[in-house]
Design a protein around this motif. Structure first.
Motif, PDB file in Angstrom:
ATOM      1  N   SER A 175      41.613  33.093  55.386  1.00 41.08           N
ATOM      2  CA  SER A 175      42.181  32.990  54.044  1.00 41.08           C
ATOM      3  C   SER A 175      42.772  31.610  53.803  1.00 41.08           C
ATOM      4  O   SER A 175      42.527  30.984  52.765  1.00 41.08           O
ATOM      5  N   ALA A 176      43.544  31.117  54.766  1.00 38.78           N
ATOM      6  CA  ALA A 176      44.158  29.798  54.615  1.00 38.78           C
ATOM      7  C   ALA A 176      43.095  28.706  54.502  1.00 38.78           C
ATOM      8  O   ALA A 176      43.217  27.786  53.674  1.00 38.78           O
ATOM      9  N   ARG A 177      42.035  28.813  55.305  1.00 39.95           N
ATOM     10  CA  ARG A 177      40.975  27.803  55.258  1.00 39.95           C
ATOM     11  C   ARG A 177      40.252  27.821  53.920  1.00 39.95           C
ATOM     12  O   ARG A 177      40.003  26.761  53.321  1.00 39.95           O
ATOM     13  N   LEU A 178      39.936  28.998  53.423  1.00 40.82           N
ATOM     14  CA  LEU A 178      39.211  29.080  52.161  1.00 40.82           C
ATOM     15  C   LEU A 178      40.058  28.610  50.983  1.00 40.82           C
ATOM     16  O   LEU A 178      39.561  27.934  50.078  1.00 40.82           O
ATOM     17  N   PHE A 179      41.338  28.975  50.979  1.00 36.48           N
ATOM     18  CA  PHE A 179      42.187  28.581  49.857  1.00 36.48           C
ATOM     19  C   PHE A 179      42.393  27.068  49.796  1.00 36.48           C
ATOM     20  O   PHE A 179      42.725  26.533  48.730  1.00 36.48           O
ATOM     21  N   SER A 180      42.204  26.371  50.911  1.00 37.38           N
ATOM     22  CA  SER A 180      42.362  24.913  50.911  1.00 37.38           C
ATOM     23  C   SER A 180      41.034  24.178  50.772  1.00 37.38           C
ATOM     24  O   SER A 180      40.989  22.948  50.854  1.00 37.38           O
ATOM     25  N   SER A 181      39.957  24.911  50.531  1.00 38.58           N
ATOM     26  CA  SER A 181      38.624  24.305  50.474  1.00 38.58           C
ATOM     27  C   SER A 181      38.361  23.661  49.114  1.00 38.58           C
ATOM     28  O   SER A 181      38.980  24.018  48.099  1.00 38.58           O
ATOM     29  N   PRO A 182      37.409  22.713  49.045  1.00 34.97           N
ATOM     30  CA  PRO A 182      37.052  22.105  47.764  1.00 34.97           C
ATOM     31  C   PRO A 182      36.552  23.131  46.745  1.00 34.97           C
ATOM     32  O   PRO A 182      36.866  23.025  45.550  1.00 34.97           O
ATOM     33  N   GLN A 183      35.764  24.130  47.196  1.00 34.63           N
ATOM     34  CA  GLN A 183      35.281  25.134  46.250  1.00 34.63           C
ATOM     35  C   GLN A 183      36.435  25.942  45.661  1.00 34.63           C
ATOM     36  O   GLN A 183      36.416  26.278  44.467  1.00 34.63           O
ATOM     37  N   ALA A 184      37.421  26.280  46.475  1.00 31.90           N
ATOM     38  CA  ALA A 184      38.566  27.024  45.951  1.00 31.90           C
ATOM     39  C   ALA A 184      39.352  26.178  44.953  1.00 31.90           C
ATOM     40  O   ALA A 184      39.812  26.693  43.925  1.00 31.90           O
ATOM     41  N   ARG A 185      39.513  24.897  45.241  1.00 32.44           N
ATOM     42  CA  ARG A 185      40.230  24.037  44.283  1.00 32.44           C
ATOM     43  C   ARG A 185      39.497  24.005  42.950  1.00 32.44           C
ATOM     44  O   ARG A 185      40.110  24.076  41.877  1.00 32.44           O
ATOM     45  N   GLU A 186      38.171  23.901  43.002  1.00 31.16           N
ATOM     46  CA  GLU A 186      37.389  23.922  41.769  1.00 31.16           C
ATOM     47  C   GLU A 186      37.487  25.279  41.088  1.00 31.16           C
ATOM     48  O   GLU A 186      37.657  25.370  39.865  1.00 31.16           O
ATOM     49  N   GLY A 187      37.389  26.343  41.865  1.00 31.23           N
ATOM     50  CA  GLY A 187      37.441  27.681  41.284  1.00 31.23           C
ATOM     51  C   GLY A 187      38.776  27.976  40.622  1.00 31.23           C
ATOM     52  O   GLY A 187      38.820  28.543  39.522  1.00 31.23           O
ATOM     53  N   MET A 188      39.853  27.616  41.281  1.00 32.45           N
ATOM     54  CA  MET A 188      41.183  27.873  40.707  1.00 32.45           C
ATOM     55  C   MET A 188      41.425  27.001  39.482  1.00 32.45           C
ATOM     56  O   MET A 188      42.005  27.452  38.492  1.00 32.45           O
ATOM     57  N   THR A 189      40.982  25.750  39.533  1.00 29.10           N
ATOM     58  CA  THR A 189      41.127  24.873  38.369  1.00 29.10           C
ATOM     59  C   THR A 189      40.340  25.423  37.188  1.00 29.10           C
ATOM     60  O   THR A 189      40.833  25.469  36.054  1.00 29.10           O
ATOM     61  N   ALA A 190      39.121  25.855  37.454  1.00 27.22           N
ATOM     62  CA  ALA A 190      38.299  26.418  36.379  1.00 27.22           C
ATOM     63  C   ALA A 190      38.943  27.669  35.796  1.00 27.22           C
ATOM     64  O   ALA A 190      38.946  27.867  34.571  1.00 27.22           O
ATOM     65  N   PHE A 191      39.509  28.516  36.673  1.00 24.21           N
ATOM     66  CA  PHE A 191      40.167  29.733  36.194  1.00 24.21           C
ATOM     67  C   PHE A 191      41.332  29.376  35.284  1.00 24.21           C
ATOM     68  O   PHE A 191      41.482  29.951  34.195  1.00 24.21           O
ATOM     69  N   LEU A 192      42.164  28.441  35.702  1.00 18.68           N
ATOM     70  CA  LEU A 192      43.337  28.068  34.907  1.00 18.68           C
ATOM     71  C   LEU A 192      42.933  27.362  33.611  1.00 18.68           C
ATOM     72  O   LEU A 192      43.641  27.452  32.612  1.00 18.68           O
TER      73      LEU A 192
END
Length: 244
Positions: free
Chosen positions: A218-235
């Motif tokens: 979980s920690a690794r995925l939440f800090s990944s580039p895809q997660a940053r893009e996904g969370m930014t897109a969601f917001l």
């Protein structure tokens, strides 16, 4: 600001998630306050059972992307619900997403209104339902969940009951819960605790075996580039870059 509202009726303690401004998202503060409330209820001899419910139209939208709890804190909360020596009953009259589904799975009994909706939205923001799988996979049909884990699609209460996520669903969730709560009130406290211990043994084996690995994932995925893009897109209320 209080995020958990506590009420009691005939030895049943009701804990209501009360953070409607972010759809009861699992912030670090809410997770901590809920853990404290569960500890108090667990120690109180005047409490026979606990109902976990919510204000507003959402039980929980999952992790608060602006103030997420550490994965270890969510693991500890889920394990606390499972290990609590008193039955914990989820009462849902709205929507449940992502990490909120982990709370449902940790509860001993879960009831929802028929118009409630559910979704494992993690894959759509670039992460995985890692930590919440600890209570989910031992208590549900993994084959039935595969579609919803992989696609993030929304599903209804009848489907949630069919997968094992819910115990029951009904148009009137309180009417459905009435005989359940009456049964708990008529049950001996020590017998309830030992029976719950029997029922949760296999779930706790999953925690002992997999918690460290899934927390790290979980920690690794939440800090990944895809997660940053996904969370930014969601917001920003747009599709992430990988959508085709």
């Amino acid at each position: 600001m209080t995020l958990i509202v506590r009420t009691r009726a005939r030895a049943v303690e009701t804990l209501s998630l009360d953070s409607p401004h972010n759809r009861n998202a699992l912030s670090a503060a809410l997770v901590g306050e809920l853990a404290d409330a569960l500890t108090d209820a667990g120690k109180d001899t005047g409490v026979r059972a606990i109902v976990l419910t919510h204000t507003g139209n959402t039980f929980s939208a999952g992790a608060d992307l602006k103030d997420p709890p550490p994965p270890e804190a969510l693991v500890a909360l889920l394990r606390q619900i499972i290990e609590l020596p008193k039955p914990v009953v989820a009462r849902v009259t709205g929507h449940v997403r992502a990490g909120g589904l982990g709370l449902l799975a940790a509860c001993d009994i879960a009831a929802a209104a028929t118009d409630a909706t559910f979704a494992f939205t993690e894959v759509r923001i670039g992460v995985a339902p890692a930590v919440i799988s600890l209570p989910l996979l031992p208590r549900t049909n993994p084959r039935a969940l595969t579609r919803y884990y992989l696609t993030g699609e929304r599903f209804d209460a009848a489907e949630a009951q069919a997968t094992g996520l819910l115990t029951t669903c009904a148009d009137d969730v309180d009417a459905a819960l009435a005989p359940i709560l009456e049964g708990l009130r008529r049950s001996a406290p020590d017998a309830l605790a030992e029976t719950k211990r029997l029922l949760t043994a296999r779930v706790l084996e999953a925690f002992d075996r997999d918690a460290a690995d899934l927390t790290a994932l979980s920690a690794r995925l939440f800090s990944s580039p895809q997660a940053r893009e996904g969370m930014t897109a969601f917001l920003e209320r747009r599709d992430p870059a990988w959508v085709v």
